[in-house]
Write an enzyme that holds these catalytic residues in place. Structure first.
Site, PDB file in Angstrom:
ATOM      1  N   HIS A   1       0.807  -1.221   0.000  1.00  0.00           N
ATOM      2  CA  HIS A   1       0.000   0.000   0.000  1.00  0.00           C
ATOM      3  C   HIS A   1       0.845   1.279   0.000  1.00  0.00           C
ATOM      4  O   HIS A   1       0.696   2.151   0.863  1.00  0.00           O
ATOM      5  CB  HIS A   1      -0.948   0.006   1.204  1.00  0.00           C
ATOM      6  CG  HIS A   1      -2.148  -0.866   1.029  1.00  0.00           C
ATOM      7  ND1 HIS A   1      -3.085  -0.657   0.037  1.00  0.00           N
ATOM      8  CD2 HIS A   1      -2.561  -1.962   1.707  1.00  0.00           C
ATOM      9  CE1 HIS A   1      -4.027  -1.575   0.115  1.00  0.00           C
ATOM     10  NE2 HIS A   1      -3.722  -2.396   1.107  1.00  0.00           N
TER      11      HIS A   1
ATOM     12  N   ASP B   1      -1.767  -5.618  -3.675  1.00  0.00           N
ATOM     13  CA  ASP B   1      -2.064  -4.341  -3.019  1.00  0.00           C
ATOM     14  C   ASP B   1      -0.801  -3.520  -2.842  1.00  0.00           C
ATOM     15  O   ASP B   1      -0.326  -3.258  -1.733  1.00  0.00           O
ATOM     16  CB  ASP B   1      -2.786  -4.544  -1.681  1.00  0.00           C
ATOM     17  CG  ASP B   1      -4.288  -4.739  -1.868  1.00  0.00           C
ATOM     18  OD1 ASP B   1      -4.721  -4.931  -3.018  1.00  0.00           O
ATOM     19  OD2 ASP B   1      -5.018  -4.684  -0.869  1.00  0.00           O
TER      20      ASP B   1
ATOM     21  N   ASN C   1      -6.728  -6.737  -4.830  1.00  0.00           N
ATOM     22  CA  ASN C   1      -7.964  -6.065  -5.234  1.00  0.00           C
ATOM     23  C   ASN C   1      -7.709  -4.614  -5.637  1.00  0.00           C
ATOM     24  O   ASN C   1      -8.443  -4.052  -6.462  1.00  0.00           O
ATOM     25  CB  ASN C   1      -9.011  -6.139  -4.109  1.00  0.00           C
ATOM     26  CG  ASN C   1      -8.537  -5.530  -2.810  1.00  0.00           C
ATOM     27  OD1 ASN C   1      -7.518  -5.932  -2.245  1.00  0.00           O
ATOM     28  ND2 ASN C   1      -9.272  -4.549  -2.301  1.00  0.00           N
ATOM     29  N   HIS C   2      -6.646  -4.000  -5.109  1.00  0.00           N
ATOM     30  CA  HIS C   2      -6.329  -2.626  -5.487  1.00  0.00           C
ATOM     31  C   HIS C   2      -5.677  -2.552  -6.863  1.00  0.00           C
ATOM     32  O   HIS C   2      -5.519  -1.441  -7.388  1.00  0.00           O
ATOM     33  CB  HIS C   2      -5.435  -1.983  -4.429  1.00  0.00           C
ATOM     34  CG  HIS C   2      -6.170  -1.608  -3.196  1.00  0.00           C
ATOM     35  ND1 HIS C   2      -6.465  -0.308  -2.847  1.00  0.00           N
ATOM     36  CD2 HIS C   2      -6.715  -2.379  -2.216  1.00  0.00           C
ATOM     37  CE1 HIS C   2      -7.142  -0.291  -1.709  1.00  0.00           C
ATOM     38  NE2 HIS C   2      -7.291  -1.537  -1.296  1.00  0.00           N
TER      39      HIS C   2
ATOM     40  N   HIS D   1      -4.312  -8.964   2.435  1.00  0.00           N
ATOM     41  CA  HIS D   1      -5.643  -8.350   2.350  1.00  0.00           C
ATOM     42  C   HIS D   1      -6.163  -7.754   3.653  1.00  0.00           C
ATOM     43  O   HIS D   1      -6.973  -6.846   3.618  1.00  0.00           O
ATOM     44  CB  HIS D   1      -6.625  -9.380   1.802  1.00  0.00           C
ATOM     45  CG  HIS D   1      -7.924  -8.835   1.296  1.00  0.00           C
ATOM     46  ND1 HIS D   1      -8.000  -7.702   0.515  1.00  0.00           N
ATOM     47  CD2 HIS D   1      -9.200  -9.275   1.441  1.00  0.00           C
ATOM     48  CE1 HIS D   1      -9.262  -7.487   0.192  1.00  0.00           C
ATOM     49  NE2 HIS D   1     -10.012  -8.417   0.743  1.00  0.00           N
TER      50      HIS D   1
END
Length: 315
Positions: free
Chosen positions: A61, A92, A124-125, A256
């Protein structure tokens, strides 16, 4: 680590060319099938024999600091000079942190240098264009960096790169590595040819969504329920046992969910790794580093926690 720091100086054109280069590498690996003596690639599905050494890194992230610390700790250049050593990221890479683009460019640079033993799974990002959600800020970061050219870079170059990422990795006899979790499979025929089914998840919207968005929960009265995230599902231990039994593996390794670096679910059969600290100051960051000998000598999956290392040396 100077080679990682160069990601802060990439121009628009240098960024575009690097993303396109890695997309081509992924496409070529899928076309060729066999990546190395121990690995093969087929679309969304990666498969390896147990490597001599394995490092697994969870969500980043945009946390360049944690990435740099982990790469330092594993001395990644020396580590990746041996193709039987595998480095896998669980997805991610963008959003929430300050350096999403720089993290992504750094990983692409490493992939460019070591294409046969460094791999990035999709989070998912990295699928916002398939499954939109409110917390996506990567595109605004690109606009701050590249101005009016950002949308073109994202649409024409970065989305194809995201689509070229694999969504699951199987290490024979050991584990399944995914970003989110395990899909709810009710078709008994699925596992008879599961490797083929997993090679083309882009044409199976529900399957891809569940790999990217699902989370484990300690259900005792059901196999699954809808997720509060608004996408994906919560899956129980019976789903985990079903996947492990049919794939002859022992452990699920996924990311996640923010946690204190790592956590276990489902009788220690699901290990969550989280490697981002800066955007999540209440949590910790960690990664897994384990050798083939250590994998083969594991008695219980809970024993693997001995090989989980905190980025801040808190474990």
């Amino acid at each position: 680590m100077d080679s990682l720091l160069t990601s802060f100086d990439y121009t628009f054109e240098e960024s575009r060319k690097l993303f396109e280069k890695i997309t081509l590498i992924h496409n070529d690996q899928n076309l060729q099938g066999f990546i190395s003596d121990i690995g093969m690639s087929s679309g969304d599905y990666l498969n390896f024999q147990i490597p001599d050494n394995l490092v697994v890194i969870g969500d980043l992230h945009g946390d360049f600091t944690s990435l740099k610390k982990i790469m330092n700790k594993i001395t990644y250049k020396e580590y990746l000079e041996t193709e039987s050593n595998i480095l896998i990221f669980l997805g991610d890479y963008v959003d929430r942190g300050k350096y999403s683009l720089e993290v992504l460019l750094s990983l692409c640079s490493i992939k460019s240098q070591f294409p046969n033993n460094m791999f990035m799974l999709r989070g998912n990002h990295e699928a916002y264009h398939r499954f939109p959600f409110s917390a996506f800020d990567f595109l605004s970061d690109l606009h701050k960096k590249f101005g009016s050219s950002a949308q073109t870079l994202y649409s024409n170059t970065i989305i194809p790169f995201f689509d070229s990422l694999s969504s699951i990795c199987e290490i024979n006899g050991f584990g399944l590595l995914v970003h989110g979790g395990l899909p709810i499979i009710e078709d008994v025929e699925f596992f008879k040819n599961y490797k083929f089914r997993l090679s083309d998840m882009k044409s199976d919207e529900e399957l891809l969504e569940e790999f990217l968005w699902n989370d484990p929960r300690e259900f005792t009265d059901r196999n699954w329920q809808a997720s509060n995230r608004g996408l994906g599902k919560y899956f129980g231990i019976n789903i985990t046992k079903n996947w492990l039994n049919h794939t002859n593996t022992k452990l699920i390794i996924r990311g996640h969910e923010p946690c204190m670096g790592y956590k276990f679910n489902h009788e220690n059969k699901v290990l969550t790794l989280f490697s981002s600290k800066d955007p999540y100051p209440k949590f910790e960051s960690a990664y897994l580093q384990i050798s083939k000998k250590q994998i083969e000598s594991l008695n219980l999956t809970a024993d693997i926690k001995k090989f989980v290392h905190g980025v801040e040396d808190v474990f």
